[in-house]
Enzyme design. Structure first.
Site, PDB file in Angstrom:
ATOM      1  N   ASN A  87     -19.832   8.179 -32.221  1.00  0.00           N
ATOM      2  CA  ASN A  87     -20.515   8.212 -33.513  1.00  0.00           C
ATOM      3  C   ASN A  87     -20.435   6.827 -34.127  1.00  0.00           C
ATOM      4  O   ASN A  87     -19.368   6.219 -34.162  1.00  0.00           O
ATOM      5  CB  ASN A  87     -19.840   9.238 -34.433  1.00  0.00           C
ATOM      6  CG  ASN A  87     -19.954  10.652 -33.900  1.00  0.00           C
ATOM      7  OD1 ASN A  87     -21.013  11.050 -33.424  1.00  0.00           O
ATOM      8  ND2 ASN A  87     -18.872  11.409 -33.948  1.00  0.00           N
ATOM      9  N   GLY A  93     -21.665  10.397 -38.621  1.00  0.00           N
ATOM     10  CA  GLY A  93     -20.416  11.066 -38.978  1.00  0.00           C
ATOM     11  C   GLY A  93     -19.170  10.351 -38.494  1.00  0.00           C
ATOM     12  O   GLY A  93     -18.133  10.987 -38.292  1.00  0.00           O
ATOM     13  N   HIS A 100     -14.496   4.490 -30.637  1.00  0.00           N
ATOM     14  CA  HIS A 100     -13.898   5.539 -29.804  1.00  0.00           C
ATOM     15  C   HIS A 100     -14.994   6.371 -29.172  1.00  0.00           C
ATOM     16  O   HIS A 100     -16.073   6.556 -29.730  1.00  0.00           O
ATOM     17  CB  HIS A 100     -12.963   6.437 -30.622  1.00  0.00           C
ATOM     18  CG  HIS A 100     -13.577   7.040 -31.849  1.00  0.00           C
ATOM     19  ND1 HIS A 100     -13.763   6.336 -33.019  1.00  0.00           N
ATOM     20  CD2 HIS A 100     -14.065   8.295 -32.094  1.00  0.00           C
ATOM     21  CE1 HIS A 100     -14.305   7.131 -33.932  1.00  0.00           C
ATOM     22  NE2 HIS A 100     -14.507   8.319 -33.391  1.00  0.00           N
ATOM     23  N   HIS A 102     -15.666  10.159 -27.553  1.00  0.00           N
ATOM     24  CA  HIS A 102     -15.210  11.527 -27.386  1.00  0.00           C
ATOM     25  C   HIS A 102     -15.560  11.928 -25.956  1.00  0.00           C
ATOM     26  O   HIS A 102     -16.733  11.816 -25.552  1.00  0.00           O
ATOM     27  CB  HIS A 102     -15.948  12.472 -28.338  1.00  0.00           C
ATOM     28  CG  HIS A 102     -15.754  12.174 -29.796  1.00  0.00           C
ATOM     29  ND1 HIS A 102     -14.943  12.932 -30.610  1.00  0.00           N
ATOM     30  CD2 HIS A 102     -16.276  11.200 -30.594  1.00  0.00           C
ATOM     31  CE1 HIS A 102     -14.972  12.443 -31.853  1.00  0.00           C
ATOM     32  NE2 HIS A 102     -15.776  11.395 -31.865  1.00  0.00           N
TER      33      HIS A 102
HETATM   34  P1  AMP Z   1     -15.433  10.443 -35.486  1.00  0.00           P
HETATM   35  O1  AMP Z   1     -15.933  11.469 -36.446  1.00  0.00           O
HETATM   36  O2  AMP Z   1     -16.362  10.159 -34.360  1.00  0.00           O
HETATM   37  O3  AMP Z   1     -14.946   9.195 -36.183  1.00  0.00           O
HETATM   38  O4  AMP Z   1     -14.178  11.123 -34.772  1.00  0.00           O
HETATM   39  C1  AMP Z   1     -12.869  10.980 -35.182  1.00  0.00           C
HETATM   40  C2  AMP Z   1     -12.080  11.978 -34.366  1.00  0.00           C
HETATM   41  O5  AMP Z   1     -10.702  11.642 -34.450  1.00  0.00           O
HETATM   42  C3  AMP Z   1     -12.214  13.426 -34.838  1.00  0.00           C
HETATM   43  O6  AMP Z   1     -12.682  14.236 -33.762  1.00  0.00           O
HETATM   44  C4  AMP Z   1     -10.798  13.795 -35.256  1.00  0.00           C
HETATM   45  O7  AMP Z   1     -10.468  15.132 -34.980  1.00  0.00           O
HETATM   46  C5  AMP Z   1      -9.964  12.821 -34.442  1.00  0.00           C
HETATM   47  N1  AMP Z   1      -8.659  12.520 -35.007  1.00  0.00           N
HETATM   48  C6  AMP Z   1      -8.380  12.152 -36.283  1.00  0.00           C
HETATM   49  N2  AMP Z   1      -7.065  11.932 -36.425  1.00  0.00           N
HETATM   50  C7  AMP Z   1      -6.500  12.154 -35.209  1.00  0.00           C
HETATM   51  C8  AMP Z   1      -5.162  12.103 -34.713  1.00  0.00           C
HETATM   52  N3  AMP Z   1      -4.131  11.759 -35.491  1.00  0.00           N
HETATM   53  N4  AMP Z   1      -4.957  12.400 -33.407  1.00  0.00           N
HETATM   54  C9  AMP Z   1      -5.987  12.750 -32.620  1.00  0.00           C
HETATM   55  N5  AMP Z   1      -7.273  12.807 -33.023  1.00  0.00           N
HETATM   56  C10 AMP Z   1      -7.521  12.529 -34.305  1.00  0.00           C
END
Ligand code: AMP
Length: 114
Positions: A87, A93, A100, A102
């Site tokens: 994203n 979002g 990163h 997913h």
């Molecule tokens: P985005 O919306 O693409 O920025 O995704 C951020 C992702 O990070 C989301 O799927 C969250 O569930 C994940 N996330 C946030 N904090 C943590 C954490 N401490 N450990 C693992 N995943 C996390």
């Protein structure tokens, strides 16, 4: 110095994460709020905020991340397929301003994505 974001804290082992893969350039760990039976977050150790911020010097790191994801998928036996999503920015979002990917697997995914 700017406050570290949550993924930088995971890299620096300041907060815990279920790490499934690590090498010199990247880290992969389980998403804390999984959207599929397998939901990993794959990040560079280099500070890159988003796809918008991939400099010429960082191109190799991004290629390395994709090679790592292939290795992780093979290690986990994701032979039925998987999805890689990133994203970028508000409309997509993006919540964490550290590039990163997913890596999602373990169920069928719809297209187009929501
Ligand atoms: P985005 O919306 O693409 O920025 O995704 C951020 C992702 O990070 C989301 O799927 C969250 O569930 C994940 N996330 C946030 N904090 C943590 C954490 N401490 N450990 C693992 N995943 C996390």
């Amino acid at each position: 110095m700017a406050e570290k974001n949550i993924f930088e804290k995971i890299i620096d082992r300041e907060i815990p994460a279920k790490i499934v893969y690590e090498d010199d350039l990247c880290l992969a760990f389980e998403d804390i709020d999984p959207k599929a039976p397998v939901h990993l977050i794959v990040i560079p150790k280099l500070a890159i905020a988003s796809v918008d911020d991939v400099s010429a010097e960082a191109e190799g790191v991004v290629g390395h991340l994709f090679a790592a994801m292939g290795k992780i998928a093979a290690k986990l036996g994701l032979s039925d397929g998987y999805r890689v999503v990133t994203n970028c920015g508000r409309d997509a979002g993006q919540e964490v301003m550290h590039l990163h990917f997913h890596l999602l697997a373990g169920r069928k995914f719809g297209w187009p994505p929501g």
